[in-house]
Design a protein around this motif. Structure first.
Motif, PDB file in Angstrom:
ATOM      1  N   VAL A  48      82.148 128.280  69.176  1.00 32.76           N
ATOM      2  CA  VAL A  48      83.068 127.124  68.701  1.00 32.76           C
ATOM      3  C   VAL A  48      82.140 125.851  69.084  1.00 32.76           C
ATOM      4  O   VAL A  48      81.635 125.666  70.351  1.00 32.76           O
ATOM      5  N   GLU A  49      82.119 124.809  68.041  1.00 28.90           N
ATOM      6  CA  GLU A  49      81.011 123.853  68.351  1.00 28.90           C
ATOM      7  C   GLU A  49      82.240 122.487  68.305  1.00 28.90           C
ATOM      8  O   GLU A  49      81.841 121.541  69.034  1.00 28.90           O
ATOM      9  N   SER A  50      83.219 122.661  67.547  1.00 30.18           N
ATOM     10  CA  SER A  50      84.078 121.430  67.718  1.00 30.18           C
ATOM     11  C   SER A  50      85.480 121.766  67.601  1.00 30.18           C
ATOM     12  O   SER A  50      85.892 122.691  66.799  1.00 30.18           O
ATOM     13  N   ILE A  51      86.477 120.806  68.165  1.00 25.65           N
ATOM     14  CA  ILE A  51      87.683 121.084  68.015  1.00 25.65           C
ATOM     15  C   ILE A  51      88.311 119.769  67.512  1.00 25.65           C
ATOM     16  O   ILE A  51      88.336 118.801  68.465  1.00 25.65           O
ATOM     17  N   MET A  52      88.890 119.907  66.411  1.00 24.56           N
ATOM     18  CA  MET A  52      89.485 118.540  65.809  1.00 24.56           C
ATOM     19  C   MET A  52      90.601 118.597  65.412  1.00 24.56           C
ATOM     20  O   MET A  52      90.889 118.938  64.043  1.00 24.56           O
ATOM     21  N   LEU A  53      91.559 118.266  66.386  1.00 24.92           N
ATOM     22  CA  LEU A  53      92.842 118.336  65.871  1.00 24.92           C
ATOM     23  C   LEU A  53      93.763 117.201  66.229  1.00 24.92           C
ATOM     24  O   LEU A  53      94.945 117.101  66.681  1.00 24.92           O
ATOM     25  N   GLY A  54      93.181 116.112  65.683  1.00 25.63           N
ATOM     26  CA  GLY A  54      93.742 114.658  65.924  1.00 25.63           C
ATOM     27  C   GLY A  54      94.970 114.681  65.049  1.00 25.63           C
ATOM     28  O   GLY A  54      95.307 115.178  63.871  1.00 25.63           O
ATOM     29  N   ALA A  55      95.881 113.972  65.465  1.00 23.65           N
ATOM     30  CA  ALA A  55      97.204 113.521  64.765  1.00 23.65           C
ATOM     31  C   ALA A  55      97.878 114.818  64.140  1.00 23.65           C
ATOM     32  O   ALA A  55      98.083 115.146  63.010  1.00 23.65           O
ATOM     33  N   ASN A  56      97.919 115.843  65.061  1.00 22.94           N
ATOM     34  CA  ASN A  56      98.567 117.132  64.661  1.00 22.94           C
ATOM     35  C   ASN A  56      99.602 117.670  65.482  1.00 22.94           C
ATOM     36  O   ASN A  56      99.953 118.669  65.492  1.00 22.94           O
ATOM     37  N   ASN A  57     100.314 116.884  66.166  1.00 21.95           N
ATOM     38  CA  ASN A  57     101.376 117.007  66.907  1.00 21.95           C
ATOM     39  C   ASN A  57     101.357 118.176  68.169  1.00 21.95           C
ATOM     40  O   ASN A  57     102.165 118.720  68.236  1.00 21.95           O
ATOM     41  N   LEU A  58      99.967 117.786  68.712  1.00 17.11           N
ATOM     42  CA  LEU A  58      99.832 118.723  70.007  1.00 17.11           C
ATOM     43  C   LEU A  58     100.693 118.077  71.173  1.00 17.11           C
ATOM     44  O   LEU A  58     100.608 116.997  71.340  1.00 17.11           O
ATOM     45  N   ARG A  59     101.359 118.904  71.663  1.00 11.68           N
ATOM     46  CA  ARG A  59     102.396 118.591  73.161  1.00 11.68           C
ATOM     47  C   ARG A  59     101.883 119.326  74.221  1.00 11.68           C
ATOM     48  O   ARG A  59     101.104 120.361  74.352  1.00 11.68           O
ATOM     49  N   GLU A  91      85.615 125.718  79.105  1.00  9.65           N
ATOM     50  CA  GLU A  91      84.643 127.043  79.291  1.00  9.65           C
ATOM     51  C   GLU A  91      83.963 127.407  77.954  1.00  9.65           C
ATOM     52  O   GLU A  91      83.465 128.328  77.993  1.00  9.65           O
ATOM     53  N   LEU A  92      84.357 126.677  76.830  1.00 15.18           N
ATOM     54  CA  LEU A  92      83.625 127.157  75.529  1.00 15.18           C
ATOM     55  C   LEU A  92      82.275 126.464  75.708  1.00 15.18           C
ATOM     56  O   LEU A  92      81.965 125.327  75.641  1.00 15.18           O
ATOM     57  N   PRO A  93      81.315 127.419  75.823  1.00 15.26           N
ATOM     58  CA  PRO A  93      79.850 126.980  76.193  1.00 15.26           C
ATOM     59  C   PRO A  93      79.236 126.009  75.189  1.00 15.26           C
ATOM     60  O   PRO A  93      78.423 125.284  75.426  1.00 15.26           O
ATOM     61  N   GLY A  94      79.656 126.283  73.802  1.00 16.10           N
ATOM     62  CA  GLY A  94      78.943 125.666  72.836  1.00 16.10           C
ATOM     63  C   GLY A  94      79.865 124.374  72.386  1.00 16.10           C
ATOM     64  O   GLY A  94      79.349 123.682  71.465  1.00 16.10           O
ATOM     65  N   LEU A  95      80.897 123.735  73.105  1.00 14.03           N
ATOM     66  CA  LEU A  95      81.759 122.912  72.569  1.00 14.03           C
ATOM     67  C   LEU A  95      81.109 121.553  72.719  1.00 14.03           C
ATOM     68  O   LEU A  95      80.789 121.130  73.816  1.00 14.03           O
ATOM     69  N   GLN A  96      81.040 120.705  71.669  1.00 14.96           N
ATOM     70  CA  GLN A  96      80.259 119.500  71.754  1.00 14.96           C
ATOM     71  C   GLN A  96      81.376 118.299  71.457  1.00 14.96           C
ATOM     72  O   GLN A  96      81.010 117.138  71.773  1.00 14.96           O
ATOM     73  N   PHE A  97      82.235 118.637  70.311  1.00 16.45           N
ATOM     74  CA  PHE A  97      83.425 117.491  70.051  1.00 16.45           C
ATOM     75  C   PHE A  97      84.612 118.027  70.259  1.00 16.45           C
ATOM     76  O   PHE A  97      85.205 119.183  69.764  1.00 16.45           O
ATOM     77  N   ASP A 147      90.578 118.481  85.000  1.00 16.73           N
ATOM     78  CA  ASP A 147      89.959 119.394  86.059  1.00 16.73           C
ATOM     79  C   ASP A 147      89.295 120.676  85.206  1.00 16.73           C
ATOM     80  O   ASP A 147      89.675 121.050  84.130  1.00 16.73           O
ATOM     81  N   ASN A 148      88.117 120.921  85.705  1.00 18.26           N
ATOM     82  CA  ASN A 148      87.248 121.957  85.275  1.00 18.26           C
ATOM     83  C   ASN A 148      86.114 121.361  84.087  1.00 18.26           C
ATOM     84  O   ASN A 148      85.609 122.062  83.575  1.00 18.26           O
ATOM     85  N   ILE A 149      86.256 120.060  83.917  1.00 16.10           N
ATOM     86  CA  ILE A 149      85.425 119.560  82.856  1.00 16.10           C
ATOM     87  C   ILE A 149      83.934 119.752  83.405  1.00 16.10           C
ATOM     88  O   ILE A 149      83.078 119.902  82.398  1.00 16.10           O
ATOM     89  N   ASP A 150      83.589 119.850  84.599  1.00 11.15           N
ATOM     90  CA  ASP A 150      81.989 120.125  84.982  1.00 11.15           C
ATOM     91  C   ASP A 150      81.715 121.420  84.164  1.00 11.15           C
ATOM     92  O   ASP A 150      80.462 121.719  84.084  1.00 11.15           O
ATOM     93  N   GLN A 151      82.537 122.357  83.469  1.00 11.01           N
ATOM     94  CA  GLN A 151      82.054 123.621  83.046  1.00 11.01           C
ATOM     95  C   GLN A 151      81.618 123.086  81.469  1.00 11.01           C
ATOM     96  O   GLN A 151      81.073 124.080  80.769  1.00 11.01           O
ATOM     97  N   ALA A 152      82.142 122.007  80.931  1.00 12.49           N
ATOM     98  CA  ALA A 152      81.811 121.607  79.668  1.00 12.49           C
ATOM     99  C   ALA A 152      80.388 121.202  79.659  1.00 12.49           C
ATOM    100  O   ALA A 152      80.016 119.920  79.337  1.00 12.49           O
ATOM    101  N   THR A 153      79.396 122.029  79.727  1.00  6.28           N
ATOM    102  CA  THR A 153      77.985 121.526  79.540  1.00  6.28           C
ATOM    103  C   THR A 153      77.282 121.113  78.363  1.00  6.28           C
ATOM    104  O   THR A 153      75.980 120.524  78.198  1.00  6.28           O
ATOM    105  N   SER A 154      78.071 121.115  77.395  1.00  3.80           N
ATOM    106  CA  SER A 154      77.587 120.823  75.883  1.00  3.80           C
ATOM    107  C   SER A 154      78.529 119.605  75.351  1.00  3.80           C
ATOM    108  O   SER A 154      78.167 119.049  74.342  1.00  3.80           O
ATOM    109  N   LEU A 155      79.590 119.265  76.202  1.00  2.00           N
ATOM    110  CA  LEU A 155      80.441 118.334  75.616  1.00  2.00           C
ATOM    111  C   LEU A 155      79.933 116.864  75.395  1.00  2.00           C
ATOM    112  O   LEU A 155      79.554 116.163  76.495  1.00  2.00           O
ATOM    113  N   THR A 156      79.731 116.308  74.127  1.00  2.00           N
ATOM    114  CA  THR A 156      79.200 115.046  74.217  1.00  2.00           C
ATOM    115  C   THR A 156      80.158 113.929  73.590  1.00  2.00           C
ATOM    116  O   THR A 156      80.113 112.904  73.785  1.00  2.00           O
TER     117      THR A 156
END
Length: 208
Positions: free
Chosen positions: A82-93, A102-108, A121-130
């Motif tokens: 997984v490289e990106s999770i784009m769920l804007g304006a999608n009624n996430l609660r 902990e998704l190692p390739g997550l950038q977006f 919390d735990n964001i230090d594990q997001a080593t690819s998140l830009t």
């Protein structure tokens, strides 16, 4: 599994995957990596913890015969991680699970315009998140954000952030764009002297 979907001759037999949980269907042409199994589990947690059944769009989510890379809002690198999770304006609660980092390739990670809370919390594990877009959510604190050392783009506009901007922002040496306009921030604006890559700073409509 068999690259042809089935054995068509004696010299081309099917091969057992190392993890039998990953060979759910007849006609499998490859083995799913254990990492991808783990990433599916994390995405399932995201769906559960943010009321996925009430999302506006959820095509493919949790369907056994649909690869996670084909789920709505998910993009993968090389059809594998997984490289990106784009769920804007999608009624996430609710609140996304800490395991999402902990998704190692997550950038977006774009979850803007959702009525949800968020924890770093735990964001230090997001080593690819830009890139992290959390504008127009219900976020009230950014405590811990300084541990996301490769973040370059942060959008926190239109939230209910109060108090002063935390000193830990100086730890984001890769930061290029920071937006926190339209909040309830007070105090003085940090110098951002350590953020030498910073080229865009939006803090209007606060009490700074």
């Amino acid at each position: 599994f068999n690259k042809n979907g089935r054995q068509i001759e004696v010299t081309n037999p099917c091969i057992r995957c190392t993890d039998e949980r990953e060979t759910k269907y007849m006609g499998t042409t490859s083995c799913v990596s254990s990492q991808k199994v783990r990433e599916r589990t994390i995405l399932e947690l995201l769906f559960r913890d943010t009321g996925g059944e009430e999302w506006k769009k959820k095509d493919g989510w949790l369907e056994e015969n649909v690869d996670i890379c084909e789920w709505h809002g998910i993009s993968c690198k090389a059809d594998e991680t997984v490289e990106s999770i784009m769920l804007g304006a999608n009624n996430l609660r609710g609140r996304p699970p800490r395991e999402i980092f902990e998704l190692p390739g997550l950038q977006f990670l774009w979850l803007h315009s959702n009525p949800m809370d968020f924890s770093f919390d735990n964001i230090d594990q997001a080593t690819s998140l830009t890139s992290l877009l959390l504008d127009a959510t219900h976020i009230r604190s950014i405590k811990g954000i300084g541990r996301a050392l490769v973040l370059s783009d942060i959008d926190l506009r239109f939230n209910s952030l109060t108090g002063t901007l935390p000193d830990e922002l100086r730890e984001l040496r890769e930061l290029q764009s920071f937006s926190a306009a339209h909040n309830l921030l007070t105090g003085t604006i940090p110098t951002f002297a350590n953020n030498r890559r910073l080229s865009s700073l939006r803090l209007g409509s606060n009490f700074l």
